[in-house]
Design a protein around this motif. Structure first.
Motif, PDB file in Angstrom:
ATOM      1  N   ASP A 220       0.411  -1.451   0.178  1.00 15.73           N
ATOM      2  CA  ASP A 220      -0.246   0.380   0.319  1.00 15.73           C
ATOM      3  C   ASP A 220       0.756   1.283   0.355  1.00 15.73           C
ATOM      4  O   ASP A 220       2.254   1.386   0.372  1.00 15.73           O
ATOM      5  CB  ASP A 220      -0.676   0.213   1.099  1.00 15.73           C
ATOM      6  CG  ASP A 220      -1.830  -0.780   1.269  1.00 15.73           C
ATOM      7  OD1 ASP A 220      -2.166  -1.594   0.177  1.00 15.73           O
ATOM      8  OD2 ASP A 220      -2.458  -1.667   2.293  1.00 15.73           O
ATOM      9  N   GLU A 221       0.176   2.352   0.023  1.00 15.31           N
ATOM     10  CA  GLU A 221       0.587   3.193  -0.261  1.00 15.31           C
ATOM     11  C   GLU A 221       0.720   4.295   1.092  1.00 15.31           C
ATOM     12  O   GLU A 221      -0.288   3.846   1.687  1.00 15.31           O
ATOM     13  CB  GLU A 221       0.303   4.611  -1.208  1.00 15.31           C
ATOM     14  CG  GLU A 221       0.181   4.425  -2.488  1.00 15.31           C
ATOM     15  CD  GLU A 221       1.599   4.700  -3.076  1.00 15.31           C
ATOM     16  OE1 GLU A 221       2.910   5.480  -2.283  1.00 15.31           O
ATOM     17  OE2 GLU A 221       1.846   3.698  -4.254  1.00 15.31           O
ATOM     18  N   GLY A 222       2.026   4.503   1.951  1.00 12.89           N
ATOM     19  CA  GLY A 222       2.224   4.809   3.094  1.00 12.89           C
ATOM     20  C   GLY A 222       2.943   4.554   3.667  1.00 12.89           C
ATOM     21  O   GLY A 222       4.586   3.872   3.117  1.00 12.89           O
TER      22      GLY A 222
ATOM     23  N   ARG B 267       4.672   0.487   3.315  1.00 15.21           N
ATOM     24  CA  ARG B 267       5.316  -0.068   1.664  1.00 15.21           C
ATOM     25  C   ARG B 267       6.637  -0.508   2.154  1.00 15.21           C
ATOM     26  O   ARG B 267       7.099   0.273   2.120  1.00 15.21           O
ATOM     27  CB  ARG B 267       5.106   1.251   0.706  1.00 15.21           C
ATOM     28  CG  ARG B 267       4.889   0.472  -0.350  1.00 15.21           C
ATOM     29  CD  ARG B 267       5.089   2.211  -1.433  1.00 15.21           C
ATOM     30  NE  ARG B 267       4.856   1.526  -2.800  1.00 15.21           N
ATOM     31  CZ  ARG B 267       3.968   0.687  -4.029  1.00 15.21           C
ATOM     32  NH1 ARG B 267       3.129   1.155  -3.175  1.00 15.21           N
ATOM     33  NH2 ARG B 267       4.226   0.231  -4.806  1.00 15.21           N
TER      34      ARG B 267
ATOM     35  N   ASP C 190       3.721  -4.392  -6.983  1.00 13.20           N
ATOM     36  CA  ASP C 190       3.238  -3.446  -6.574  1.00 13.20           C
ATOM     37  C   ASP C 190       3.332  -2.902  -7.913  1.00 13.20           C
ATOM     38  O   ASP C 190       3.582  -1.598  -7.648  1.00 13.20           O
ATOM     39  CB  ASP C 190       5.311  -3.494  -6.038  1.00 13.20           C
ATOM     40  CG  ASP C 190       5.214  -2.199  -5.830  1.00 13.20           C
ATOM     41  OD1 ASP C 190       5.049  -1.496  -4.914  1.00 13.20           O
ATOM     42  OD2 ASP C 190       6.482  -1.732  -5.903  1.00 13.20           O
ATOM     43  N   ASN C 191       3.545  -3.446  -8.777  1.00 16.75           N
ATOM     44  CA  ASN C 191       3.771  -3.187 -10.125  1.00 16.75           C
ATOM     45  C   ASN C 191       2.950  -3.473 -11.586  1.00 16.75           C
ATOM     46  O   ASN C 191       2.812  -2.909 -12.201  1.00 16.75           O
ATOM     47  CB  ASN C 191       4.948  -3.688 -11.047  1.00 16.75           C
ATOM     48  CG  ASN C 191       6.115  -2.738  -9.465  1.00 16.75           C
ATOM     49  OD1 ASN C 191       6.492  -1.557 -10.023  1.00 16.75           O
ATOM     50  ND2 ASN C 191       7.541  -2.867  -9.724  1.00 16.75           N
TER      51      ASN C 191
END
Length: 425
Positions: free
Chosen positions: A118-120, A123, A423-424
Motif C-alpha cells: 500500500d501507499e504509506g 510500504r 507492487d507494479n
C-alpha cells in the motif's frame, strides 16, 4: 503474459494426488494449524504496527483458523491474478486446499494485512527483516566465516565438496566449512547418514573447469543459508566452473526467510566486512556483480503458488539457456517435482523431464515430498521410526543432465501470471 495451458482433459492425470492440508496430524495440517498462527504473533510482536494492521492480522488469524478462504481486497493490484488461482478454493476451509497453494496464499495475505504493497509508511517494509537481521549479525556467522580460512590449503576436490555441502545444509553450514584433509565431507548415503541421495559427482561433471558456462542458482533462504550459497557461487566463478552466474531471488518477502535482492546485498556486505578468506570472497562477488558475472534476477513467478511445471515461457527460456540450474531448498524442491504424494522410489529424472535444461536440487528435507530414493534406502529410513522426511536431519543432492535433444523436452506450461509483482501490476 500468455494464459495457462492446463493438462488436456482428454488425457487423464495419472500422477499421485497433490499434498492437501486436511489430514489431522499431517505435516501440512500442522503448518496451517500451528505454524501460521504462531508466525502471525511473531510478526505482530516484531513491529509497532498501527491499529488498522492489528485488526487485519486479527482478521487473517480468524480466517485461517475458523473461517474460509477469502479473496484479496478489491484494491489489491494483483487481485485478478490471485482470484484466478484461488477460484477453486474461495469459500472453503483453508484446510481443504492444496498445501503448496495454501502456504503461498497465506504469505500473500499476510503482506496484505501489513500494508506491504500500500501507499504509506509501511510500504515495502519486510515483516521478516528482524529475524533475518538477527541471524545475519550473530556471532555464529562470524565463527562460520572464520572457518573458511581452513579450506584455503585444501586440494580443489575436497574444497569443492565442502562448499557444496555447506550450501546444501544451509544453517548447518558450519559442518560443511569445517572439513579438513583428515576429515572428509560426509557423503555416505546409509539410513543413519545425512545424505539420502548424492548426485554430486554428476553435478560437477556438468560443470567442467574451463568450459564457458552460465549457471543459474535459485536461492531459498536468506541469512546463514544464503551466505554459503554465495560462497559456492564464488567458487564456481573463481575456479572456472562457470563464466557467469544468475542468482534468482524472490521479488518481495515470501515465506519467513526467503531471500530477496535486499538480502543478497546484506549478505554481500557481511562478507565484505569480514576478515580473511571470507572478506576476499565478498570483494570478488561485489566486483562480479558490478561487471555482470553475477546477476541477480527476481521473476514474479517465484512468488506464485504453482509448481515449476507451470512456469511462464520467459522463465522457462531463461532456464533452457543456461548450462545448469541449481535449485536450493525445500520449497524449490516441492515446486520442481510437484507437491505430490509420489512413491519415494519414483525416478527424479522422470519427474523433472519437463524442466527445460540440466537441473540439480540441493535440499534439506523439511516436508513430506521426495523422489529418487532406492527402495532399500526408503525401507531403512522408514524402519528408524523417525520423521526423517520433515525434521531437517537428512538432505539430498539430485541432478539430471539436459535432454539429449531439444525435441525431447516437455515445454513448460504457461500460467496466467502478472508481468510484474503486486507492487507494479
Amino acid at each position: 503474459m500468455p494464459a495457462r495451458h492446463p493438462r488436456s482433459s482428454d488425457v487423464p492425470d495419472s500422477r499421485p494426488p497433490v499434498v492437501m492440508c486436511n489430514e489431522p496430524g499431517s505435516f501440512a495440517w500442522g503448518v496451517l494449524n500451528r505454524r501460521h498462527p504462531a508466525l502471525i504473533q511473531q510478526v505482530r510482536d516484531a513491529f509497532p504496527y498501527a491499529p488498522r494492521q492489528q485488526r487485519a492480522l486479527d482478521a487473517l488469524l480468524a480466517e485461517i483458523t475458523d473461517g474460509v478462504v477469502e479473496p484479496l481486497d478489491a484494491t489489491a493490484k494483483d487481485r485478478a491474478l490471485w482470484s484466478e488461482w484461488a477460484e477453486p478454493y474461495l469459500g472453503r476451509s483453508w484446510f481443504d486446499a492444496p498445501f503448496l497453494w495454501a502456504e503461498s496464499y497465506f504469505y500473500r495475505k499476510l503482506l496484505a494485512a501489513l500494508a506491504y504493497f500500500d501507499e504509506g509508511p509501511w510500504r515495502g517494509v519486510d515483516p521478516f527483516a528482524p529475524f533475518k537481521d538477527a541471524e545475519l549479525s550473530s556471532a555464529v556467522v562470524d565463527e562460520e566465516l572464520r572457518a573458511l580460512d581452513a579450506l584455503a590449503d585444501l586440494p580443489a576436490e575436497p574444497q569443492a565438496s565442502a562448499l557444496l555441502q555447506a550450501s546444501l545444509w544451509g544453517n548447518r553450514a558450519d559442518l560443511g566449512f569445517r572439513v579438513t584433509a583428515d576429515e572428509p565431507a560426509r557423503t555416505d548415503t546409509g539410513a543413519g547418514a545425512g545424505l539420502v541421495a548424492d548426485d554430486s559427482a554428476l553435478l560437477w561433471s556438468m560443470l567442467p573447469v574451463g568450459t564457458p558456462a552460465t549457471v543459474a542458482v535459485v536461492a531459498d533462504n536468506a541469512g546463514r543459508e544464503l551466505i554459503p550459497d554465495l560462497i559456492l557461487v564464488d567458487h564456481l566463478l573463481e575456479r572456472g566452473h562457470a563464466s557467469d552466474v544468475v542468482l534468482h531471488v524472490k521479488p518481495y518477502p515470501y515465506y519467513v526467510s526467503d531471500a530477496t535482492t535486499t538480502d543478497v546485498v546484506g549478505c554481500l556486505r557481511r562478507l565484505v566486512r569480514a576478515s580473511g578468506r571470507a572478506g576476499e570472497i565478498g570483494r570478488r562477488l561485489w566486483t562480479a556483480a558490478g561487471t555482470g558475472r553475477l546477476e541477480v534476477r527476481a521473476h514474479p513467478f517465484f512468488c506464485a503458488p504453482l509448481p515449476y511445471e507451470e512456469m511462464p515461457e520467459d522463465l522457462g527460456t531463461q532456464f533452457a539457456s543456461v548450462s545448469l540450474t541449481i535449485l536450493k531448498g525445500d520449497l524449490n524442491y516441492r515446486r520442481l517435482v510437484g507437491d505430490r504424494l509420489w512413491p519415494a522410489t519414483t525416478p527424479f529424472a522422470d519427474v523433472t523431464a519437463y524442466f527445460p535444461g540440466a537441473v540439480a536440487a540441493l535440499r534439506t528435507l523439511k516436508s513430506d515430498v521426495i523422489v529418487g530414493l532406492t527402495e532399500a534406502m526408503t525401507d531403512a529410513l522408514d524402519r528408524t521410526g523417525a520423521a526423517w522426511r520433515t525434521n531437517g536431519t537428512h538432505a539430498l543432492i539430485q541432478a539430471r543432465p539436459a535432454p539429449a535433444a531439444a525435441s525431447g523436452r516437455i515445454s513448460p506450461r504457461q500460467p496466467t501470471t502478472a508481468d510484474d509483482g503486486p507492487d507494479n501490476a
